[in-house]
Each structure stands twice: as C-alpha cells, then as structure tokens.
Design an enzyme around this catalytic site. Structure first.
Site, PDB file in Angstrom:
ATOM      1  CD1 TRP A 105     -27.611   3.662  11.478  1.00  0.00           C
ATOM      2  CD2 TRP A 105     -29.793   4.181  11.589  1.00  0.00           C
ATOM      3  NE1 TRP A 105     -27.856   4.652  10.554  1.00  0.00           N
ATOM      4  CE2 TRP A 105     -29.186   4.997  10.603  1.00  0.00           C
ATOM      5  CE3 TRP A 105     -31.169   4.318  11.831  1.00  0.00           C
ATOM      6  CZ2 TRP A 105     -29.904   5.939   9.862  1.00  0.00           C
ATOM      7  CZ3 TRP A 105     -31.883   5.252  11.100  1.00  0.00           C
ATOM      8  CH2 TRP A 105     -31.261   6.044  10.125  1.00  0.00           C
ATOM      9  CG  HIS A 106     -32.893   5.024  15.535  1.00  0.00           C
ATOM     10  ND1 HIS A 106     -33.191   3.923  14.766  1.00  0.00           N
ATOM     11  CD2 HIS A 106     -33.606   6.057  15.013  1.00  0.00           C
ATOM     12  CE1 HIS A 106     -34.062   4.275  13.824  1.00  0.00           C
ATOM     13  NE2 HIS A 106     -34.331   5.547  13.952  1.00  0.00           N
ATOM     14  N   GLY A 107     -29.137   4.756  18.305  1.00  0.00           N
ATOM     15  CA  GLY A 107     -28.382   5.150  19.488  1.00  0.00           C
ATOM     16  C   GLY A 107     -28.605   4.181  20.631  1.00  0.00           C
TER      17      GLY A 107
ATOM     18  CB  SER B  79     -33.685  -0.532  13.343  1.00  0.00           C
ATOM     19  OG  SER B  79     -34.287   0.714  13.132  1.00  0.00           O
TER      20      SER B  79
ATOM     21  CG  HIS C 147     -25.213   6.830  18.452  1.00  0.00           C
ATOM     22  ND1 HIS C 147     -25.964   7.942  18.184  1.00  0.00           N
ATOM     23  CD2 HIS C 147     -25.475   5.937  17.455  1.00  0.00           C
ATOM     24  CE1 HIS C 147     -26.653   7.750  17.055  1.00  0.00           C
ATOM     25  NE2 HIS C 147     -26.369   6.545  16.601  1.00  0.00           N
TER      26      HIS C 147
END
Length: 462
Positions: free
Chosen positions: A355-357, A352, A100
């Site tokens: 996990w997305h960035g 969460s 990321h």
C-alpha cells in the site's frame, strides 16, 4: 502571491507549499460543511470541495486518477455483490501499485516533490472497505465479527453518497480512513449524531484548537530538527567513520525527527474532521460524560515515543489505517475457530508495505515490523511467566521490552525513510544488523525457552 519566495523561506518546493496551503484549508472548508443545510447538500459539498482542493493541489489529472478506483468499487457492488469486496480489493490495489510504479512517488517526496498518490492511497482503502461492507450486508450476522456487524451495509449507497464519502475533503488528502456507515449517519443526523430526542451535539471547537496547536508544535520541532539530521548522512563517508553508539543514536534521532512530520499532517487532518462534526465518536462512560473524538485520531504521540511494547505501536501509530488492516486483512485471514499466527501478521504487514509503495525500504521495514512485534510478544510471555510476587523482576522485563521497542523501531524506520535497497542495507549494516538479529534470536529462543504463564493454583474443594 509570490509562491517561490514563500516556499524558499520555509525550505520546501512550490508544489509542496501549494499542497500544504490546500491541506490547511481543509479546516475552514470542513467547518463550512456544518452550515450546509440538507443531506444532499452535504454530499454535494463534500464531493465538490474534495475534488476542487485536489485540483488546486495536484492538477486536473488527479481527479481522473481518483475516478478509477471509485468506478471499480461502485461497479463491482452494482454488478456482482457476492464477490464485490475481493474484486475491489485486488483491482483497487492493482491500480494503486501501477500508480506507485509510474510516479515513483517515494523518490519525488524525498526530493521535495508531491503528487496525488498519497490521496489515492487513502481513497483505495475507502472504496475497498465500502465494497466489503456491502458484501457483508448479504451474509448472516451469526458468522460475522463485531466490526463486520457494526459496519455492514444492507443497501447500496447512492452515487452521490458514494462520491461524497470518497472525496470528503477533511480526510481526502491524508486520512483518517472512516466507514461509509458512519459517514451516512453523520450526514443524515442518525446514530450518535441524532438530535431528535433533545440531545445536543458537543462543541468541536476546543478539540479543534487543541489539534491545531499540536500541529503547530509538531511542525516547529520538525523544522528545527530536520537540518540537523539529514537522511543523506547515512551514505556519507563521515557516517562510516563514527563508532557504533554514535551511528545508532543518529538512527534514533533521524527516525525521531521524521515522525514529527507525520504528527503534523495527522494533527491537521484531525482538526479538519473534528470541526466538521464527523470526528465525534460518542461519550465517555463517566458520571459526567465527556465527548470523544476518536474517529479523527490517527496518532498518540506519547504512546509512540514511550511504547512499552512493539505490540502497542499499531494501536497508536496511523491508528485508522492500522484499524483498517486489522478489520479487512488480519481478521479475515483467520479461519473460524482458529487463532491468528505469524502468517496473518506477516501477510498484513506485506499488504501495508505494498500500500505504501514498491520500494525495497518499505518492504524491509514492514517485514522488520512483523519480526519486531513477534519478538516483543516473546518478551511479554516471559514477563507473564514470572510470578507476581517477583514484582521487581517483572518491572525489569517491562523496561527491557521498552528498550527493545525503541531500538528495533528506529533501526527499522531507516528503511521506511531512505527507501532504496543500497541505503537501507548500508544503514542496517553499519550497526551490524542488530535490529534484525535480536528479534530473530528472540523468536528462535522462544522455542528453546518456552514461557508458561504464572497462574495461582486453584484451591481444592473441601
């Protein structure tokens, strides 16, 4: 094929068009999996087709990236089973975070680019769940939750089974996440896929066509709306000149528009998983049973847009990832004999977000989500404290919770869309942080006005 002119005609980059073509191709490729004859053949086909489509979409380096978390997961299971789940969790997330940071994929996506980070996000959840379930396989059933009992792995999957599970093309690009045990039973024709007792598997074609039509409608709506509600408007001078209601309505429409893109992506994934047969999840309990395809379902569009409570959102949005977070983060942070609280909720939302960035917008959105859900629970408790005889007042509280959810969700979603700290704070500040103040106010007010559920008094025995 002139990719440049095709891309220009629909307003996307060549890289995104190439990805979209490969992504849609997962439907016929998954259909072909139905005619692959043997169990070994299915594993080889799943792994090879996923790796090939990744190569076409993102280049050769994408498969090298995928090998890293796959190797981490399999090595931890082979070397140190008692802690393989937690080792894979932290090392897998560590590598994902590194990617990321290196690719800054959120900026690339905003500018019309694409990379393999999205597929890597799905793969990371797969390898973690596989390792944790293998870890659970050595524990006694008495201390396990129902999900752990159902998904635990007694034996370690073979290398080819593991590769097929990780790279299966139907879910490789955008999910949905599914369990290793379900994948193995599907390839082996066991469990609900067992046809040995003259049970016929349901036809997937009707459900597949429904998902494809849904995807077409979602993409058409997105392409129609997105030029009218660009995200750049939040930092333009004209936006600052608008009044409160116009700014807030624009935030709602920007969030509403962005969601149709995700509805399209998940509808294509759903069609791909359904047509392969893996999406089948059993039969209804009706007098005339009908097939269910819940394993492939990642979103309930009406459930999101008409949610009566913020608590319902994780149950209808990105459903399989929400299920993963519940089983592998939220529930595992709750000690036996104790109830989950705000800490577990906030920790799950933080995972969460990571996990997305590592964008400030993601972090702020998921912290906002935790506040939004906690505030919605307060309204629900007040609603439950009202006597059933006062039906109208109860219905008013339900409507208030609905309005609250619409307001806070679309306010919060701006951070998820624009990503940068400056743009997020500019958008939030333009409506006086109303979507932050209201949830926090409700949480604080719940301590001043605690709700006691209305229960009928028990009758005394004569």
């Amino acid at each position: 094929m002139d990719m440049s002119s095709m891309a220009a005609s629909i307003g996307v980059s060549v890289a995104v068009l190439r990805f979209l073509l490969c992504f849609v191709a997962t439907i016929p490729v998954s259909f072909a999996c139905r005619i692959v004859p043997s169990r070994l053949g299915k594993h080889l086909y799943a792994a090879a087709s996923g790796a090939f489509l990744s190569y076409l979409s993102f280049g050769f380096s994408s498969n090298l990236h995928f090998l890293v978390p796959m190797t981490i997961g399999y090595a931890s299971m082979a070397i140190y089973r008692p802690k393989c789940g937690i080792v894979t969790f932290f090392l897998g997330f560590g590598y994902l975070i590194g990617c990321h940071v290196f690719y800054m994929s959120g900026d690339a996506w905003k500018e019309g680019g694409i990379d393999s980070t999205g597929a890597l996000m799905v793969l990371t959840l797969k390898v973690i769940s596989c390792a944790m379930n293998y870890n659970d396989g050595m524990l006694k059933e008495e201390g396990l939750r129902e999900a752990q009992k159902k998904n635990r792995l007694i034996q370690m999957p073979s290398l080819i089974e593991y590769f097929g599970y990780c790279l299966c093309c139907g879910s490789h690009f955008a999910g949905p996440v599914y369990e290793m045990k379900d994948y193995l039973e599907w390839t082996e024709g066991k469990g609900i896929w067992d046809t040995s007792e003259k049970r016929k598997l349901p036809s997937p074609y009707g459900a597949t066509i429904r998902a494809i039509l849904q995807a077409a409608i979602c993409m058409a709506l997105y392409l129609y709306l997105v030029p009218q509600y660009p995200l750049t408007r939040f930092t333009e001078p004209v936006y600052q000149e608008w009044g409160f209601l116009r700014k807030f309505s624009y935030q709602y429409m920007a969030g509403f528009t962005a969601r149709w893109k995700y509805y399209f992506i998940w509808s294509i994934s759903e069609a791909s998983i359904i047509i392969s047969g893996l999406g089948f999840s059993g039969w209804t309990d009706d007098a005339s049973p009908k097939p269910k395809w819940d394993r492939a379902k990642n979103v309930d569009i009406l459930g999101v847009e008409l949610a009566k409570s913020a608590v319902q959102i994780p149950l209808v949005w990105n459903i399989q990832v929400s299920t993963w977070l519940r089983h592998y983060v939220y529930e595992r942070l709750v000690q036996n004999g104790k109830k989950a609280g705000f800490f577990q909720l906030l920790a799950t939302q933080t995972v969460s977000a990571v996990w997305h960035g590592l964008y400030p917008g993601y972090m702020m959105f998921f912290v906002q989500s935790a506040l939004m859900i906690a505030g919605s629970r307060v309204i629900y408790r007040w609603q439950q404290a009202i006597s059933p005889k006062m039906a109208m007042l109860r219905n008013i509280m339900v409507f208030i919770n609905f309005l609250y959810t619409v307001l806070v969700l679309n306010y919060s979603a701006v951070g998820f869309m624009v990503l940068s700290l400056h743009e997020t704070l500019t958008a939030y500040g333009s409506v006086y942080y109303i979507g932050t103040i209201i949830p926090v106010g409700l949480i604080l007010l719940s301590y001043v006005v605690p709700a006691k559920p209305s229960r009928p008094k028990p009758r005394k025995e004569e």
